[in-house]
Design a protein around this motif. Structure first.
Motif, PDB file in Angstrom:
ATOM      1  N   VAL A 387     -65.622  37.084  82.502  1.00 32.81           N
ATOM      2  CA  VAL A 387     -66.451  37.215  81.343  1.00 32.81           C
ATOM      3  C   VAL A 387     -65.818  38.114  80.429  1.00 32.81           C
ATOM      4  N   ASP A 560     -64.011  32.330  81.465  1.00 31.09           N
ATOM      5  CA  ASP A 560     -65.074  31.456  81.942  1.00 31.09           C
ATOM      6  C   ASP A 560     -66.276  31.595  80.959  1.00 31.09           C
ATOM      7  N   GLN A 561     -66.482  32.659  80.332  1.00 34.58           N
ATOM      8  CA  GLN A 561     -67.767  32.780  79.655  1.00 34.58           C
ATOM      9  C   GLN A 561     -67.390  33.997  78.532  1.00 34.58           C
ATOM     10  N   CYS A 573     -73.041  33.519  73.176  1.00 38.95           N
ATOM     11  CA  CYS A 573     -72.503  33.456  74.717  1.00 38.95           C
ATOM     12  C   CYS A 573     -72.245  31.986  74.862  1.00 38.95           C
ATOM     13  N   GLY A 574     -71.047  31.790  75.400  1.00 39.97           N
ATOM     14  CA  GLY A 574     -70.316  30.355  75.683  1.00 39.97           C
ATOM     15  C   GLY A 574     -68.948  30.456  75.761  1.00 39.97           C
ATOM     16  N   LYS A 575     -68.322  29.140  75.895  1.00 40.54           N
ATOM     17  CA  LYS A 575     -66.969  29.228  75.942  1.00 40.54           C
ATOM     18  C   LYS A 575     -66.312  28.970  74.420  1.00 40.54           C
TER      19      LYS A 575
END
Length: 601
Positions: A387, A560-561, A573-575
């Protein structure tokens, strides 16, 4: 000296004398009770010395009244030998008494320092963010060391004075009650000023301890490696010296005043102590002329009078010593009474080997329940994933990572690891599962090897080398004259920033945690150091759940996040690809910060 000696006043200070309560006395007594056997031996030696101390003056009376008038050499020799033997015995008893009282007081200090250190170790970061390092050092050193005199001097002197006073008074009355009354008539004058003197001395002692804390604070801040560098580069040596000089003068001024306070009072006592024997000689001479007393009795009476006045003089100062001791205990108990905000809950279980799933569920946090820092933070992190925390300075990124090992406690909501609330597991088992690489790595002033073993105390040489090879620092260490035995200096000053960072990464690799917290700070390093650290991060993060406060685009792209933190909330939140398309806060950060890195590369 800018502050004149003895001119300090306390009119502007609302300082109250410590209240002597049963609760406080019971609390103090608990530190003495483990040594009750040694204390009984001290009391026994005090009784023995107080009784034996009466013998030499009585023998003087016998020598003068019997041996000398009869010109009997055998009797004279006998009594003199007995006097010498008793004097030697008294000396041995006093040595034993002194040893025992010092032993007791030193062990009380030992236990109290251990207790204080352990208590401070378990205080939360809230405490350390507000406390002054100099104040902490003063409490655990000066204050605790100061209380050793409570038993070694105050308690022992009080007991000894009471026994000597009582036994001497009884013998004097038995010898001649008239002379005893004359000798005791001035005793009340020893006690009258004690209350006022004790109050003034307590105020000075309290202020003196505060100033010593300030002095320690200046030393701690300006003579540390970081403080020294800052002082030098800003050419503030003169300013800091003047500040130190002023505070040091105030400390000395207070200590001088504390030493001399009550001298007029003691001068009065000394004067009366000198008058007492004159009164005995005068009235004793009158009784001798009338045939009611012998010359030996008068001389013995004067000798015993010193044993009567000395304990009264000491007892008159006991109040002063007690108030000063209570002031120190009060300061120490202030620290002991500060609540340890983060503790193991009743029934906490051990967190065994984990997969590394982390869930934040509606987490709220504020410092001292006043300044709201995090609000309604919710997200999930799967085991073995990375993260990246992104956001402006002060947004709350570091606070989020500090909550995971419970360096702070959540105000509302919960943090779970593998479905277990971290408040329901022991702190030790939780923190063993977490490894942290700080933005500014901290190394102790010790060898590289010992700094590495902080991650695993029993690490073998092979394990250490493998960890350092993984962190790309082994080859550098082998170029040093003492290799792994090389001293790194205060805070690792002998190593560069990149070298310290790689040593700290190797230290965490040795610990082998399942969760990694990394404040990725490579922007201030040269390109070679940055390259090595990027390589070192690969084995560090592999197959581990990791939280990275990201400063580099390469780290963000590998995540990954991505959590975009803004004003204590998860704004996005996301890629990377998803967040770029949203055209929101992340895109703005990317355009203003991270895109520059692409151009510079």
């Amino acid at each position: 000296m800018k502050q004149g000696i003895g001119r300090m006043r306390f009119a502007d200070e609302k300082v109250e004398m410590p209240k002597v309560t049963k609760k406080m006395l019971a609390r103090i007594l608990r530190y003495f009770t483990p040594y009750w056997i040694q204390m009984l031996l001290v009391i026994g030696s005090i009784i023995a010395t107080s009784v034996l101390g009466l013998v030499p003056p009585i023998l003087i009376k016998t020598i003068i009244d019997r041996a000398l008038p009869q010109k009997d050499l055998k009797i004279l020799t006998f009594y003199i030998v007995i006097s010498i033997v008793i004097t030697i015995l008294l000396g041995l008893l006093q040595v034993a008494q002194s040893y025992l009282s010092i032993w007791i007081s030193k062990h009380i200090v030992l236990n109290m320092k251990n207790q204080m250190y352990s208590h401070l170790q378990h205080m939360s970061l809230n405490f350390y963010s507000a406390a002054k390092p100099g104040e902490i050092i003063t409490r655990i050193t000066n204050d605790v060391d100061g209380i050793q005199d409570i038993f070694n001097s105050t308690v022992v002197n009080a007991l000894s004075s009471l026994f000597v006073l009582f036994s001497t008074a009884v013998v004097l009355i038995m010898m001649n009650w008239k002379l005893a009354i004359v000798g005791m008539i001035i005793l009340p004058t020893f006690i009258i000023p004690t209350r006022k003197v004790g109050k003034v001395k307590w105020k000075i002692a309290t202020k003196s301890q505060e100033k010593i804390s300030e002095l320690n604070q200046i030393i701690q801040e300006t003579l540390s490696i970081s403080g020294t560098i800052l002082t030098k580069v800003f050419t503030k040596e003169k300013d800091e010296y003047e500040k130190f000089e002023k505070t040091n003068e105030e400390v000395i001024s207070l200590q001088i005043r504390e030493s001399v306070v009550g001298r007029w009072f003691r001068m009065t006592i000394t004067t009366f102590i000198s008058i007492g024997p004159m009164l005995i000689y005068f009235y004793g001479g009158y009784l001798y002329i009338k045939g009611e007393i012998t010359i030996g009795s008068i001389i013995a009476f004067v000798a015993l009078l010193g044993r009567l006045y000395l304990p009264v003089s000491q007892l008159s100062n006991i109040h002063i010593d007690v108030t000063r001791s209570l002031a120190l205990f009060q300061r120490i108990f202030e620290y002991f009474d500060q609540k340890q905000e983060i503790e193991n809950r009743l029934g906490s279980t051990s967190l065994e080997l984990i997969k590394g799933k982390v869930d934040f569920e509606k987490v709220y946090f504020s410092y001292n329940r006043q300044i709201r820092v995090l609000e309604d933070i919710s997200f999930s992190v799967n085991p073995g994933t990375m993260v990246a925390l992104v956001g402006s300075s002060g947004a709350g990124k570091t606070t989020i990572t500090n909550l995971i090992p419970r360096l702070y406690e959540v105000e509302k909501g919960s943090i779970k690891i593998d479905g277990q609330d971290i408040r329901d597991v022991t702190l030790e088992s939780l923190r063993k599962q977490i490894g942290t690489v700080m933005q500014e790595p901290y190394l102790f002033n010790d060898t590289i090897e010992e700094n590495l073993k902080y991650g695993k105390k029993d690490a073998s040489e092979e394990e250490i080398i493998k960890a350092c090879q993984a962190a790309h620092i082994h080859d550098f260490i082998m170029t040093l004259p003492d290799n792994y035995k090389t001293l790194v200096g205060n805070r690792g000053i002998k190593l560069s920033g990149g070298e310290k960072q790689r040593v700290s990464i190797a230290r965490v690799i040795l610990k082998n945690p399942r969760i990694i917290i990394l404040d990725e700070a490579t922007s201030s390093l040269d390109s070679v150091s940055e390259m090595y650290i990027q390589k070192a991060m690969v084995p560090l993060l592999k197959d581990r759940t990791s939280f990275v406060i990201a400063h580099r685009l390469s780290t963000i792209l590998a995540a990954d996040q991505i959590l975009v933190i803004e004003n204590g909330t998860v704004a996005e939140c996301g890629k990377h690809v998803e967040l770029i398309k949203k055209d929101g806060l992340y895109r703005m950060i990317y355009e203003t910060q991270f895109k520059v890195q692409i151009k510079s590369n």
